[in-house]
Motif scaffolding. Structure first.
Motif, PDB file in Angstrom:
ATOM      1  N   GLN A 151       0.830  -1.206   0.000  1.00  0.00           N
ATOM      2  CA  GLN A 151       0.000   0.000   0.000  1.00  0.00           C
ATOM      3  C   GLN A 151       0.863   1.254   0.000  1.00  0.00           C
ATOM      4  O   GLN A 151       0.574   2.222  -0.709  1.00  0.00           O
ATOM      5  CB  GLN A 151      -0.911   0.015   1.224  1.00  0.00           C
ATOM      6  CG  GLN A 151      -2.123  -0.884   1.147  1.00  0.00           C
ATOM      7  CD  GLN A 151      -2.959  -0.757   2.399  1.00  0.00           C
ATOM      8  OE1 GLN A 151      -2.650  -1.313   3.446  1.00  0.00           O
ATOM      9  NE2 GLN A 151      -4.040  -0.005   2.299  1.00  0.00           N
TER      10      GLN A 151
ATOM     11  N   LYS B  14       0.750   4.096  -2.949  1.00  0.00           N
ATOM     12  CA  LYS B  14       0.171   5.406  -2.631  1.00  0.00           C
ATOM     13  C   LYS B  14       1.190   6.533  -2.597  1.00  0.00           C
ATOM     14  O   LYS B  14       0.869   7.691  -2.879  1.00  0.00           O
ATOM     15  CB  LYS B  14      -0.517   5.348  -1.258  1.00  0.00           C
ATOM     16  CG  LYS B  14      -1.799   4.539  -1.220  1.00  0.00           C
ATOM     17  CD  LYS B  14      -2.402   4.598   0.181  1.00  0.00           C
ATOM     18  CE  LYS B  14      -3.744   3.892   0.260  1.00  0.00           C
ATOM     19  NZ  LYS B  14      -4.328   3.972   1.617  1.00  0.00           N
TER      20      LYS B  14
ATOM     21  N   VAL C  79      -2.558  -4.657  -5.930  1.00  0.00           N
ATOM     22  CA  VAL C  79      -1.673  -4.218  -4.845  1.00  0.00           C
ATOM     23  C   VAL C  79      -1.454  -5.360  -3.858  1.00  0.00           C
ATOM     24  O   VAL C  79      -0.319  -5.650  -3.448  1.00  0.00           O
ATOM     25  CB  VAL C  79      -2.259  -2.986  -4.125  1.00  0.00           C
ATOM     26  CG1 VAL C  79      -1.429  -2.629  -2.890  1.00  0.00           C
ATOM     27  CG2 VAL C  79      -2.327  -1.802  -5.083  1.00  0.00           C
TER      28      VAL C  79
ATOM     29  N   ILE D 231      -8.704  -2.792  -0.718  1.00  0.00           N
ATOM     30  CA  ILE D 231      -7.409  -2.556  -1.346  1.00  0.00           C
ATOM     31  C   ILE D 231      -7.420  -3.202  -2.726  1.00  0.00           C
ATOM     32  O   ILE D 231      -7.887  -4.335  -2.871  1.00  0.00           O
ATOM     33  CB  ILE D 231      -6.271  -3.156  -0.494  1.00  0.00           C
ATOM     34  CG1 ILE D 231      -6.295  -2.582   0.926  1.00  0.00           C
ATOM     35  CG2 ILE D 231      -4.913  -2.908  -1.143  1.00  0.00           C
ATOM     36  CD1 ILE D 231      -5.377  -3.317   1.888  1.00  0.00           C
TER      37      ILE D 231
END
Length: 336
Positions: free
Chosen positions: A198, A202, A270, A266
């Motif tokens: 993550q 991001k 990913v 999510i």
């Protein structure tokens, strides 16, 4: 004393068998089935945010592997592995899916618990901001881990000692670690998946190491000593179901990732990136004893294993880990 003749005895035995046969056929003629044995309820603790619930437990429960082995799992999530082990030692759990470091610490503190299998290896990736080019660049900087008791903390200590640098450790749950990284309050994290994946997706961050120590144990199947003594068959069946779940995840990865994405919010790609990098929940269940010794040494040096020293390390490991049930489980199956 009344003597029953041989002829009389044969007659009584025949009558009894006839009654059993008549009852059996009567039951099945009416379409009835024998009452199945009630499944054994096991209270199981897991780390929230580690994909243990969304990937491993979700798959095993959804596909019926635990049910087939006569087990009814009641699951409870915890913020950190140390709390899982605390409840396992306190008799509130039967099984802890927890990091090896807190499991070992529980044994060292006198807890009646036993590690019976690996569950996940390699779940300690090092993710850093793009400005960090090497391990030496981390010297003197802030790096986050899930907590003092975590295996990620242990492996960061090991990495620093081996490579001659030192960081300031910042602790927190997954969301805090990602937020701290985004704000630049820390420059890296050693965390479990999917936290690392993550952060990379991001932020302006990257994997510096897919895992701190290749093949190192991360999450273990740790059980109460009472369960192991009183019902070793249940522990064996738990490990059979664990292995069948692992095999299913390995051969149906895209399906499992999609379910995990729906549960977590999510993106599936990913999650899959993190799982494939670490081989999360699909690596062999056999325990990597070389990594165990490395971890025990690091935890002794870090003061996490009270009353254990280098001289007593092997004896401690033998007390903490019993693989005999795993060895039989790997070649066994449960009947539906």
């Amino acid at each position: 004393m009344r003597i029953i003749s041989r002829r009389r005895l044969v007659f009584l035995a025949s009558a009894f068998l006839g009654l059993v046969s008549t009852t059996y056929h009567a039951v099945y003629a009416e379409g009835k089935q024998p009452t199945p044995r009630e499944p054994l309820k096991l209270n199981v603790g897991f780390n929230i945010g580690s994909l243990n619930r969304e990937v491993f437990l979700e798959t095993g429960l959804r596909k019926g592997f635990f049910k087939k082995c006569g087990l009814d799992l009641e699951t409870k999530g915890y913020a950190v592995g140390g709390l899982i082990i605390q409840d396992l030692v306190g008799g509130h759990l039967d099984v802890g899916l927890a990091g090896i470091s807190p499991s070992l610490a529980g044994v060292a503190q006198g807890g009646d618990i036993v590690i019976v299998s690996s569950q996940a290896k390699n779940d300690a990736p090092l993710v850093v901001l793009d400005s960090i080019k090497s391990l030496k660049d981390l010297d003197g900087k802030n790096v986050g881990t899930p907590g003092v008791s975590s295996i990620q903390e242990t492996l960061l200590n090991y990495l620093e000692k081996k490579n001659g640098f030192k960081t300031k450790h910042i602790y927190g749950p997954p969301t805090k670690l990602i937020n701290d990284l985004e704000k630049g309050e820390i420059v890296g994290i050693v965390a479990w998946e999917p936290v690392a994946a993550q952060a990379v997706s991001k932020l302006k961050a990257k994997y510096l190491l897919d895992t701190v120590v290749d093949g190192a144990e991360a999450s273990m199947v740790t059980v109460s000593g009472k369960l192991l003594r009183d019902n070793p068959a249940a522990v064996r069946n738990l490990l059979i179901a664990t292995n069948e779940t692992r095999e299913y995840i390995k051969t149906h990865l895209d399906e499992v990732m999609q379910v995990a994405a729906e549960k977590t919010g999510i993106p599936a790609d990913v999650i899959k990136d993190g799982v494939k990098r670490s081989q999360l929940y699909i690596s062999p269940l056999a325990i990597n004893m070389d990594s165990v010794r490395l971890i025990v040494e690091a935890d002794i040096a870090g003061g996490k294993l009270h009353n254990i020293d280098q001289a007593g390390m092997e004896q401690f490991i033998q007390k903490a880990i019993h693989e005999s049930h795993l060895k039989t489980a790997l070649t066994a199956t449960c009947s539906p």
